[in-house]
Design a protein around this motif. Structure first.
Motif, PDB file in Angstrom:
ATOM      1  N   LEU A 123       0.827  -1.207   0.000  1.00  0.00           N
ATOM      2  CA  LEU A 123       0.000   0.000   0.000  1.00  0.00           C
ATOM      3  C   LEU A 123       0.859   1.255   0.000  1.00  0.00           C
ATOM      4  O   LEU A 123       0.576   2.227  -0.714  1.00  0.00           O
ATOM      5  CB  LEU A 123      -0.921   0.005   1.229  1.00  0.00           C
ATOM      6  CG  LEU A 123      -2.080  -0.986   1.240  1.00  0.00           C
ATOM      7  CD1 LEU A 123      -2.881  -0.835   2.527  1.00  0.00           C
ATOM      8  CD2 LEU A 123      -2.988  -0.802   0.028  1.00  0.00           C
ATOM      9  N   GLU A 124       1.925   1.254   0.790  1.00  0.00           N
ATOM     10  CA  GLU A 124       2.837   2.401   0.813  1.00  0.00           C
ATOM     11  C   GLU A 124       3.502   2.592  -0.548  1.00  0.00           C
ATOM     12  O   GLU A 124       3.692   3.727  -1.000  1.00  0.00           O
ATOM     13  CB  GLU A 124       3.894   2.209   1.898  1.00  0.00           C
ATOM     14  CG  GLU A 124       3.340   2.248   3.310  1.00  0.00           C
ATOM     15  CD  GLU A 124       4.422   2.015   4.363  1.00  0.00           C
ATOM     16  OE1 GLU A 124       5.619   2.079   4.018  1.00  0.00           O
ATOM     17  OE2 GLU A 124       4.063   1.772   5.534  1.00  0.00           O
ATOM     18  N   ALA A 125       3.848   1.479  -1.191  1.00  0.00           N
ATOM     19  CA  ALA A 125       4.455   1.559  -2.520  1.00  0.00           C
ATOM     20  C   ALA A 125       3.469   2.147  -3.525  1.00  0.00           C
ATOM     21  O   ALA A 125       3.856   2.928  -4.414  1.00  0.00           O
ATOM     22  CB  ALA A 125       4.910   0.182  -2.968  1.00  0.00           C
ATOM     23  N   MET A 126       2.198   1.776  -3.406  1.00  0.00           N
ATOM     24  CA  MET A 126       1.185   2.347  -4.290  1.00  0.00           C
ATOM     25  C   MET A 126       1.074   3.853  -4.095  1.00  0.00           C
ATOM     26  O   MET A 126       1.012   4.616  -5.061  1.00  0.00           O
ATOM     27  CB  MET A 126      -0.164   1.684  -4.026  1.00  0.00           C
ATOM     28  CG  MET A 126      -0.239   0.230  -4.457  1.00  0.00           C
ATOM     29  SD  MET A 126      -1.861  -0.517  -4.096  1.00  0.00           S
ATOM     30  CE  MET A 126      -2.923   0.358  -5.268  1.00  0.00           C
ATOM     31  N   GLU A 127       1.069   4.279  -2.850  1.00  0.00           N
ATOM     32  CA  GLU A 127       0.976   5.710  -2.569  1.00  0.00           C
ATOM     33  C   GLU A 127       2.210   6.448  -3.080  1.00  0.00           C
ATOM     34  O   GLU A 127       2.115   7.581  -3.570  1.00  0.00           O
ATOM     35  CB  GLU A 127       0.800   5.926  -1.068  1.00  0.00           C
ATOM     36  CG  GLU A 127      -0.555   5.437  -0.558  1.00  0.00           C
ATOM     37  CD  GLU A 127      -0.670   5.438   0.953  1.00  0.00           C
ATOM     38  OE1 GLU A 127       0.377   5.524   1.619  1.00  0.00           O
ATOM     39  OE2 GLU A 127      -1.812   5.338   1.456  1.00  0.00           O
TER      40      GLU A 127
END
Length: 257
Positions: A107-111
């Protein structure tokens, strides 16, 4: 006799799924990821597979270990050790000096790259405590993938769960992600650090540790029972076919179809 022994074995499963694995390894999706927008589209669908992987893993943990009180030992000591080890790594790995699940890193990578996390967050927040998951917020191919995963979980056939986990998720991940990492590093060097970490971490643990251990788990659970080997083989095939369908759906999104 030799044919029967070959069929009821890890080698037998690998021989049966080899054409599907070849299609997966050579899927045109990898080469189609050319721009940051392509990558965002990929992640916005793939994240649902990252999430439902944890439910598949937890279904295995529930069956292989004792998660009720009072505790009693289960009959598969080697397999329960493996599943507990992988839960530790997947649910609370070390990243940037903190404990975090691989899903949360994703999720952090997506953001970090500007991908939309709202649909997957909506599913996680609204997911009931049960097995009737409706991934209505997911892209169509991702929704079908989640549906297939939870249909398998609801059946609760342990060798089938283990085979889907091993051949459709763990054992196949290194080949898939090597292609992605190679293309990503060539086309967008240094721009997607957290995503690259996620991919490289899976190459490391799945190729060197979790993959081989998961093969032993399938053999442990199937034993000498031909029917269980048949169930495991069918589940392995279905899991890879579901992954191929997911990749086809993402490719269609990238091509604007």
């Amino acid at each position: 006799m030799n044919v029967l022994l070959n069929a009821n074995s890890i080698d037998g499963i690998e021989a049966k799924i080899a054409p599907l694995r070849e299609r997966l390894t050579r899927h045109p999706l990898y080469a189609a990821i050319q721009t940051p927008e392509h990558l965002r589209l990929f992640m916005e669908s793939h994240v649902f597979a990252v999430w439902d992987f944890m439910s598949l893993l937890k279904a295995l943990q529930k069956e292989l270990t004792c998660v009720t009180v009072p505790w009693v030992p289960t009959r598969w000591p080697e397999s329960r050790r493996f599943v507990n080890e992988i839960v530790l790594g997947e649910e609370s790995d070390q990243f940037e000096g903190r404990a975090v699940s691989h899903f949360e890193v994703y999720l952090e990578a997506m953001e970090e790259c500007g991908a939309n996390t709202a649909p997957i967050r909506q599913l996680v927040q609204r997911a009931p405590r049960g097995l009737l998951i409706e991934a209505e917020s997911a892209p169509e191919a991702a929704r079908r993938f989640v549906d297939a995963t939870f249909a398998l979980i609801r059946e609760a056939k342990l060798p089938a769960l283990a085979a889907a986990f091993t051949f459709g998720r763990e054992d196949v991940i290194p080949d898939i992600f090597r292609e992605l990492v190679r293309d990503l590093n060539q086309k967008q060097p240094g721009r997607f650090g957290k995503f690259v970490w996620y991919l490289e971490r899976h190459i490391e643990v799945d190729g060197e540790d979790h993959g081989p251990l998961s093969l032993r788990m399938v053999a442990d659970l199937c034993g000498d029972d031909p029917e269980l080997w048949e169930e495991a083989t069918a589940a392995a095939e279905s899991a890879i076919e579901a992954r191929l369908a997911l990749w086809d759906g993402i490719l269609e999104l990238i091509r604007g179809g």
